[in-house]
Design a protein around this motif. Structure first.
Motif, PDB file in Angstrom:
ATOM      1  N   ASP A 110       0.714  -1.352  -0.072  1.00 13.63           N
ATOM      2  CA  ASP A 110      -0.175   0.092   0.190  1.00 13.63           C
ATOM      3  C   ASP A 110       0.833   1.148  -0.013  1.00 13.63           C
ATOM      4  OD1 ASP A 110      -3.267  -0.020   1.262  1.00 13.63           O
ATOM      5  OD2 ASP A 110      -2.205   1.732   0.122  1.00 13.63           O
ATOM      6  N   THR A 111       0.227   2.281  -0.038  1.00 16.64           N
ATOM      7  CA  THR A 111       1.088   3.696  -0.198  1.00 16.64           C
ATOM      8  C   THR A 111       1.363   3.975   1.354  1.00 16.64           C
ATOM      9  OG1 THR A 111      -0.947   4.632  -0.332  1.00 16.64           O
ATOM     10  CG2 THR A 111       0.304   4.601  -2.412  1.00 16.64           C
ATOM     11  N   VAL A 112       2.154   3.239   2.074  1.00 18.69           N
ATOM     12  CA  VAL A 112       2.808   3.506   3.281  1.00 18.69           C
ATOM     13  C   VAL A 112       4.358   3.225   3.201  1.00 18.69           C
ATOM     14  CG1 VAL A 112       0.609   2.985   4.402  1.00 18.69           C
ATOM     15  CG2 VAL A 112       2.000   1.135   4.119  1.00 18.69           C
ATOM     16  N   ASN A 113       5.063   3.742   4.145  1.00 18.82           N
ATOM     17  CA  ASN A 113       6.663   3.590   4.101  1.00 18.82           C
ATOM     18  C   ASN A 113       7.243   2.578   4.896  1.00 18.82           C
ATOM     19  OD1 ASN A 113       6.598   7.108   3.282  1.00 18.82           O
ATOM     20  ND2 ASN A 113       6.825   5.710   1.843  1.00 18.82           N
ATOM     21  N   TYR A 114       6.292   2.526   6.106  1.00 15.67           N
ATOM     22  CA  TYR A 114       6.884   1.642   7.314  1.00 15.67           C
ATOM     23  C   TYR A 114       5.908   0.405   7.508  1.00 15.67           C
ATOM     24  CZ  TYR A 114       9.374   6.020   7.884  1.00 15.67           C
ATOM     25  OH  TYR A 114      10.217   7.285   7.549  1.00 15.67           O
ATOM     26  N   CYS A 115       6.828  -0.280   8.388  1.00 12.45           N
ATOM     27  CA  CYS A 115       6.171  -1.667   8.734  1.00 12.45           C
ATOM     28  C   CYS A 115       5.469  -1.719   9.931  1.00 12.45           C
ATOM     29  CB  CYS A 115       7.106  -2.757   8.578  1.00 12.45           C
ATOM     30  SG  CYS A 115       7.744  -3.205   6.828  1.00 12.45           S
ATOM     31  N   SER A 116       5.210  -0.680  10.515  1.00 10.03           N
ATOM     32  CA  SER A 116       4.380  -0.710  11.827  1.00 10.03           C
ATOM     33  C   SER A 116       3.071  -1.146  11.762  1.00 10.03           C
ATOM     34  CB  SER A 116       4.625   0.557  12.671  1.00 10.03           C
ATOM     35  OG  SER A 116       3.971   1.739  11.680  1.00 10.03           O
ATOM     36  N   GLY A 117       2.749  -2.307  12.384  1.00 10.87           N
ATOM     37  CA  GLY A 117       1.308  -2.658  12.592  1.00 10.87           C
ATOM     38  C   GLY A 117       1.008  -3.447  11.319  1.00 10.87           C
ATOM     39  N   TYR A 118       2.278  -3.952  10.589  1.00 18.60           N
ATOM     40  CA  TYR A 118       1.812  -4.629   9.305  1.00 18.60           C
ATOM     41  C   TYR A 118       1.239  -5.916   9.420  1.00 18.60           C
ATOM     42  CZ  TYR A 118       5.274  -8.495  10.325  1.00 18.60           C
ATOM     43  OH  TYR A 118       5.842  -9.711  10.721  1.00 18.60           O
ATOM     44  N   THR A 119       1.103  -6.527  10.488  1.00 22.88           N
ATOM     45  CA  THR A 119       0.484  -7.823  10.751  1.00 22.88           C
ATOM     46  C   THR A 119      -1.120  -7.633  10.575  1.00 22.88           C
ATOM     47  OG1 THR A 119       0.343  -7.455  13.035  1.00 22.88           O
ATOM     48  CG2 THR A 119       2.381  -8.691  12.322  1.00 22.88           C
ATOM     49  N   ALA A 120      -1.569  -6.331  10.547  1.00 23.31           N
ATOM     50  CA  ALA A 120      -2.898  -6.063  10.558  1.00 23.31           C
ATOM     51  C   ALA A 120      -3.517  -6.172   9.083  1.00 23.31           C
ATOM     52  CB  ALA A 120      -3.537  -5.014  11.061  1.00 23.31           C
ATOM     53  N   ALA A 121      -3.971  -7.330   8.469  1.00 22.32           N
ATOM     54  CA  ALA A 121      -4.340  -7.258   6.948  1.00 22.32           C
ATOM     55  C   ALA A 121      -5.040  -6.231   6.447  1.00 22.32           C
ATOM     56  CB  ALA A 121      -5.159  -8.815   6.790  1.00 22.32           C
ATOM     57  N   ARG A 122      -5.833  -5.721   7.382  1.00 24.30           N
ATOM     58  CA  ARG A 122      -6.866  -4.604   6.799  1.00 24.30           C
ATOM     59  C   ARG A 122      -5.782  -3.329   6.490  1.00 24.30           C
ATOM     60  NH1 ARG A 122      -7.236  -4.596  12.445  1.00 24.30           N
ATOM     61  NH2 ARG A 122      -6.903  -2.865  13.503  1.00 24.30           N
ATOM     62  N   ALA A 123      -4.702  -3.429   6.815  1.00 17.90           N
ATOM     63  CA  ALA A 123      -3.895  -1.976   6.556  1.00 17.90           C
ATOM     64  C   ALA A 123      -3.394  -2.158   5.147  1.00 17.90           C
ATOM     65  CB  ALA A 123      -2.345  -2.338   7.365  1.00 17.90           C
ATOM     66  N   TRP A 124      -3.539  -3.169   4.348  1.00 13.98           N
ATOM     67  CA  TRP A 124      -3.141  -3.189   3.087  1.00 13.98           C
ATOM     68  C   TRP A 124      -4.082  -3.344   2.069  1.00 13.98           C
ATOM     69  CZ3 TRP A 124       1.905  -2.825   3.026  1.00 13.98           C
ATOM     70  CH2 TRP A 124       2.799  -2.937   4.380  1.00 13.98           C
ATOM     71  N   GLY A 125      -4.057  -2.264   1.103  1.00  9.24           N
ATOM     72  CA  GLY A 125      -5.122  -2.418   0.146  1.00  9.24           C
ATOM     73  C   GLY A 125      -4.637  -3.262  -1.140  1.00  9.24           C
ATOM     74  N   TYR A 126      -3.440  -3.556  -1.361  1.00  8.40           N
ATOM     75  CA  TYR A 126      -3.244  -4.214  -2.662  1.00  8.40           C
ATOM     76  C   TYR A 126      -2.608  -5.576  -2.285  1.00  8.40           C
ATOM     77  CZ  TYR A 126      -3.695   0.488  -4.438  1.00  8.40           C
ATOM     78  OH  TYR A 126      -3.855   1.748  -4.536  1.00  8.40           O
ATOM     79  N   TRP A 127      -3.165  -6.562  -2.748  1.00  2.69           N
ATOM     80  CA  TRP A 127      -2.875  -7.964  -2.578  1.00  2.69           C
ATOM     81  C   TRP A 127      -2.585  -8.760  -3.823  1.00  2.69           C
ATOM     82  CZ3 TRP A 127      -2.672  -9.876   2.555  1.00  2.69           C
ATOM     83  CH2 TRP A 127      -3.165  -9.153   3.402  1.00  2.69           C
ATOM     84  N   GLY A 128      -1.695  -9.537  -3.662  1.00  7.31           N
ATOM     85  CA  GLY A 128      -1.274 -10.647  -4.741  1.00  7.31           C
ATOM     86  C   GLY A 128      -2.222 -11.796  -4.464  1.00  7.31           C
ATOM     87  N   GLN A 129      -2.384 -12.776  -5.471  1.00  2.00           N
ATOM     88  CA  GLN A 129      -3.475 -13.797  -5.620  1.00  2.00           C
ATOM     89  C   GLN A 129      -3.065 -14.900  -4.734  1.00  2.00           C
ATOM     90  OE1 GLN A 129      -0.698 -13.719  -7.465  1.00  2.00           O
ATOM     91  NE2 GLN A 129      -0.113 -15.460  -7.942  1.00  2.00           N
ATOM     92  N   GLY A 130      -1.849 -14.870  -4.012  1.00  2.00           N
ATOM     93  CA  GLY A 130      -1.557 -16.088  -3.207  1.00  2.00           C
ATOM     94  C   GLY A 130      -0.932 -17.311  -3.995  1.00  2.00           C
ATOM     95  N   THR A 131       0.206 -17.785  -3.432  1.00  2.00           N
ATOM     96  CA  THR A 131       1.009 -18.968  -4.026  1.00  2.00           C
ATOM     97  C   THR A 131       0.978 -20.050  -2.770  1.00  2.00           C
ATOM     98  OG1 THR A 131       3.125 -19.558  -5.049  1.00  2.00           O
ATOM     99  CG2 THR A 131       3.117 -17.896  -3.092  1.00  2.00           C
ATOM    100  N   GLN A 132       0.743 -21.444  -2.991  1.00  2.00           N
ATOM    101  CA  GLN A 132       0.574 -22.653  -2.202  1.00  2.00           C
ATOM    102  C   GLN A 132       1.870 -22.796  -1.760  1.00  2.00           C
ATOM    103  OE1 GLN A 132      -2.106 -24.010  -0.484  1.00  2.00           O
ATOM    104  NE2 GLN A 132      -0.674 -24.977   0.539  1.00  2.00           N
ATOM    105  N   VAL A 133       2.033 -22.922  -0.415  1.00  2.00           N
ATOM    106  CA  VAL A 133       3.509 -23.660   0.038  1.00  2.00           C
ATOM    107  C   VAL A 133       2.888 -24.890   0.850  1.00  2.00           C
ATOM    108  CG1 VAL A 133       5.399 -23.294   1.711  1.00  2.00           C
ATOM    109  CG2 VAL A 133       4.829 -21.363  -0.005  1.00  2.00           C
TER     110      VAL A 133
END
Length: 126
Positions: free
Chosen positions: A99-122
């Motif tokens: 997302d258009t943020v510079n730092y990782c503070s609070g990064y574990t909150a999924a709602r903080a991120w607006g753009y997501w990739g489609q996922g890859t299975q591990v």
């Protein structure tokens, strides 16, 4: 903005994988990027984050510290997650987010991120 996550696969415990998150429509080195994972029946959890290039700080979940490394290649507009010494509990779908943020503070909150990739299975087998 589009994020393309790739690099997942099936490995045995102790093995390694490198995930890639390639972006279009946004320059990743200007912003923070995170990796999340989601195991079946569990909530999505933050795994790692890298801040914008001018800061280049990294953060990791306790469960992956010392085994995973996040990095970026600005020329390729790509963020990587190198995963070593994989364990069965690392199994899940891995997503990258930015997302258009510079730092990782609070990064574990999924709602903080607006753009997501489609996922890859591990999948890590014992």
């Amino acid at each position: 903005v589009q994020l393309q996550a790739s690099g997942g696969g099936s490995v045995q415990a102790g093995g390694s994988l490198r995930l890639s998150c390639a972006a279009s429509g946004l320059t990743l080195d200007y912003y923070a990027t995170a990796w999340f994972r989601q195991a079946p029946g569990k909530e999505r959890e933050g795994v790692s984050c890298i801040s914008a290039s001018f800061d280049e700080a990294t953060d990791y979940a306790d469960s992956v510290k010392g085994r995973f490394t996040i990095s970026r290649d600005n020329a390729k507009n790509t963020v990587y997650l190198q995963m070593n010494s994989l364990k069965p509990e690392d199994t899940g779908v891995y997503y990258c987010a930015t997302d258009t943020v510079n730092y990782c503070s609070g990064y574990t909150a999924a709602r903080a991120w607006g753009y997501w990739g489609q996922g890859t299975q591990v999948t890590v087998s014992s």
